[in-house]
Structure formats: structure tokens, C-alpha cells
Design an enzyme around this catalytic site. Structure first.
Site, PDB file in Angstrom:
ATOM      1  N   PHE A  57       0.820  -1.216   0.000  1.00  0.00           N
ATOM      2  CA  PHE A  57       0.000   0.000   0.000  1.00  0.00           C
ATOM      3  C   PHE A  57       0.850   1.262   0.000  1.00  0.00           C
ATOM      4  O   PHE A  57       0.529   2.251   0.611  1.00  0.00           O
ATOM      5  CB  PHE A  57      -0.987  -0.012   1.176  1.00  0.00           C
ATOM      6  CG  PHE A  57      -1.829  -1.256   1.199  1.00  0.00           C
ATOM      7  CD1 PHE A  57      -2.806  -1.454   0.228  1.00  0.00           C
ATOM      8  CD2 PHE A  57      -1.620  -2.247   2.144  1.00  0.00           C
ATOM      9  CE1 PHE A  57      -3.552  -2.625   0.223  1.00  0.00           C
ATOM     10  CE2 PHE A  57      -2.366  -3.405   2.137  1.00  0.00           C
ATOM     11  CZ  PHE A  57      -3.344  -3.601   1.173  1.00  0.00           C
ATOM     12  N   ARG A  58       1.982   1.163  -0.683  1.00  0.00           N
ATOM     13  CA  ARG A  58       2.906   2.310  -0.847  1.00  0.00           C
ATOM     14  C   ARG A  58       3.497   2.791   0.484  1.00  0.00           C
ATOM     15  O   ARG A  58       3.978   3.910   0.598  1.00  0.00           O
ATOM     16  CB  ARG A  58       2.228   3.477  -1.587  1.00  0.00           C
ATOM     17  CG  ARG A  58       1.536   3.038  -2.841  1.00  0.00           C
ATOM     18  CD  ARG A  58       1.738   3.970  -4.018  1.00  0.00           C
ATOM     19  NE  ARG A  58       1.240   3.325  -5.224  1.00  0.00           N
ATOM     20  CZ  ARG A  58       2.001   2.892  -6.206  1.00  0.00           C
ATOM     21  NH1 ARG A  58       3.311   3.057  -6.157  1.00  0.00           N
ATOM     22  NH2 ARG A  58       1.494   2.301  -7.257  1.00  0.00           N
ATOM     23  N   LEU A  59       3.450   1.933   1.476  1.00  0.00           N
ATOM     24  CA  LEU A  59       4.108   2.270   2.741  1.00  0.00           C
ATOM     25  C   LEU A  59       5.522   1.695   2.678  1.00  0.00           C
ATOM     26  O   LEU A  59       5.860   0.705   3.325  1.00  0.00           O
ATOM     27  CB  LEU A  59       3.301   1.717   3.930  1.00  0.00           C
ATOM     28  CG  LEU A  59       1.902   2.347   4.039  1.00  0.00           C
ATOM     29  CD1 LEU A  59       1.114   1.727   5.166  1.00  0.00           C
ATOM     30  CD2 LEU A  59       2.011   3.865   4.248  1.00  0.00           C
ATOM     31  N   HIS A  60       6.323   2.310   1.849  1.00  0.00           N
ATOM     32  CA  HIS A  60       7.650   1.791   1.548  1.00  0.00           C
ATOM     33  C   HIS A  60       8.607   2.008   2.723  1.00  0.00           C
ATOM     34  O   HIS A  60       8.374   2.853   3.578  1.00  0.00           O
ATOM     35  CB  HIS A  60       8.218   2.508   0.311  1.00  0.00           C
ATOM     36  CG  HIS A  60       7.226   2.649  -0.786  1.00  0.00           C
ATOM     37  ND1 HIS A  60       6.666   1.568  -1.416  1.00  0.00           N
ATOM     38  CD2 HIS A  60       6.665   3.745  -1.357  1.00  0.00           C
ATOM     39  CE1 HIS A  60       5.826   1.982  -2.347  1.00  0.00           C
ATOM     40  NE2 HIS A  60       5.795   3.303  -2.322  1.00  0.00           N
TER      41      HIS A  60
END
Ligand SMILES: Cc1cc2nc3c(=O)[nH]c(=O)nc-3n(C[C@H](O)[C@H](O)[C@H](O)COP(=O)(O)O)c2cc1C
Length: 201
Positions: A177-180
Site C-alpha cells: 500500500f505504498r508504505l515503503h
């Protein structure tokens, strides 16, 4: 220090970079060592192009090029550069910013000597980044340098390496979820010790 395990673990960013590249060598279809090299020209206008990273040393990243090229003029003019490498297969990137110096000694000679004869002659023939009238003109230049330099050409004086000594290295890995995950290593100047912080995605 922010918690930093798994693929980000370790005390030495050059070791982490080497490990990531070694993984990418197994998964990328082509040129896992390709970097997008960023420079600025005399007017401050940025420029980028791909080059191949040829060495990750204990304190520097090394690539090779033509010293008459646009990139070389920009590198020599600014004394600084940045690059990014991105591996689609691993969904990871490494960003590097630092100061540059030329590698035009025995190490450049050795790398030049390791290349195929056609590549060695190609380096002699190409006035990289200069206008070229035709493909035929380039092939005529190849024939000329082949006649002049024969089967064992020396490294051209206008061709060699650059070493980037980083002041900043960022390791990035894709997260759900683009929580890199991002970890930035920084030091004020080369030879200083590193500090590391986790960054927001
Ligand atoms: C995957 C890839 C790897 C490349 N590797 C190099 C390289 O190692 N050295 C180099 O001088 N040019 C390399 N090139 C060509 C450069 O991208 C560029 O066209 C050339 O160096 C001229 O750039 P300049 O006019 O900014 O100096 C590569 C291009 C690609 C697409």
C-alpha cells in the site's frame, strides 16, 4: 537508531549496496548494474543518462566513460553527481549523492584491458556526444583506429573512470500500500562517520 533489519541491516552501506546488486544480478533480465547518472551543466540545468556501475569499492562507486563527453564536462565542472539504480524485479532503489574524482590510473587501464577488442577500439573511435555525420563516418573511424592501434590498443587518454564518493545513500524497498521502507545514510563529508535515519515513504 531507527530499527533496521532484514535487507537493510548492517553497518556499512557499501556492503548493503553490494548485496542488493548481487540479488539483482539473479533477477534482472538486463544490466542490473545500470545507474541513471545525474549531473548539472554550467547553467545549473540538470542532465541524466544511464551508465554501467563497474565497481562498488569500500568507499566509492565507479563507472567509465569518455572524458570529452557532455557528462564528463558536467562532472568535472561541478565536482558532484548523483545517481539512482532501480530494480523492477526486486522493487528496490538505491540513491547516491556525492563528490567525484577521476579514475585514470592502473585501475582504469585494467578495466579497459578487460573489455573486448571491439569495445576497446570503439572507445578510440567514438568522439562521444559530438555530432556525427553518419553511421558510415563512425565505421570509417573504427577502421582508422583499428589500423593505427592494432590488436592491443592502449587505454585512450580521453577515456577512463569516475569515482563517486557519497555523502548520502538511500536504500528504498517497496512496501504494501505504498508504505515503503526508506533508510538514508548521511555524512557531512567523505571519511566522516555515517548517521542513518528512517524516512517516511
Ligand atoms: C543501459 C545503458 C548503459 C550505458 N552505459 C554507459 C557507460 O557505462 N558509459 C558511457 O559512457 N555511456 C553509457 N551509456 C550511454 C549513455 O547513456 C549516454 O548516451 C552517453 O554516455 C553520452 O552521454 P552524455 O552525452 O551525457 O555524456 C549507456 C546507456 C545505456 C542505455
Amino acid at each position: 537508531m531507527a530499527e533496521r533489519g532484514g535487507i537493510f541491516a548492517g553497518d556499512d552501506p557499501f556492503v548493503i549496496a553490494r548485496n542488493w546488486l548481487a540479488e539483482a544480478e539473479k533477477t534482472e533480465p538486463n544490466d542490473p548494474n545500470a545507474i541513471a547518472l545525474a549531473t548539472v551543466d554550467a547553467d545549473g540545468l540538470p542532465n541524466t543518462r544511464m551508465v554501467l556501475l563497474k565497481d562498488i569499492e569500500d568507499d566509492a562507486f565507479v563507472f567509465y566513460t569518455n572524458y570529452g563527453s557532455a557528462k564528463a564536462q558536467e562532472l568535472d565542472g561541478a565536482g558532484k553527481a548523483a545517481f539512482v539504480m532501480h530494480w523492477k524485479s526486486l522493487r528496490r532503489q538505491i540513491r547516491v549523492r556525492g563528490v567525484i574524482e577521476r579514475e585514470e590510473g592502473p585501475q582504469a587501464d585494467a578495466y579497459y584491458a578487460s573489455r573486448s577488442l571491439k569495445s576497446r577500439l570503439g572507445a578510440w573511435a567514438s568522439h562521444q556526444s559530438q555530432p556525427l555525420a553518419s553511421r558510415a563516418a563512425l565505421m570509417a573511424e573504427v577502421a582508422k583506429v583499428t589500423a593505427t592501434h592494432g590488436p592491443n590498443p592502449p587505454r585512450p587518454p580521453f577515456w577512463g573512470g569516475y569515482r563517486i564518493r557519497p555523502v548520502e545513500i538511500e536504500f528504498w524497498a517497496d512496501g504494501a500500500f505504498r508504505l515503503h521502507d526508506r533508510f538514508r545514510w548521511r555524512r557531512n563529508q567523505k571519511n566522516d562517520s555515517w548517521s542513518v535515519e528512517r524516512l517516511n515513504p
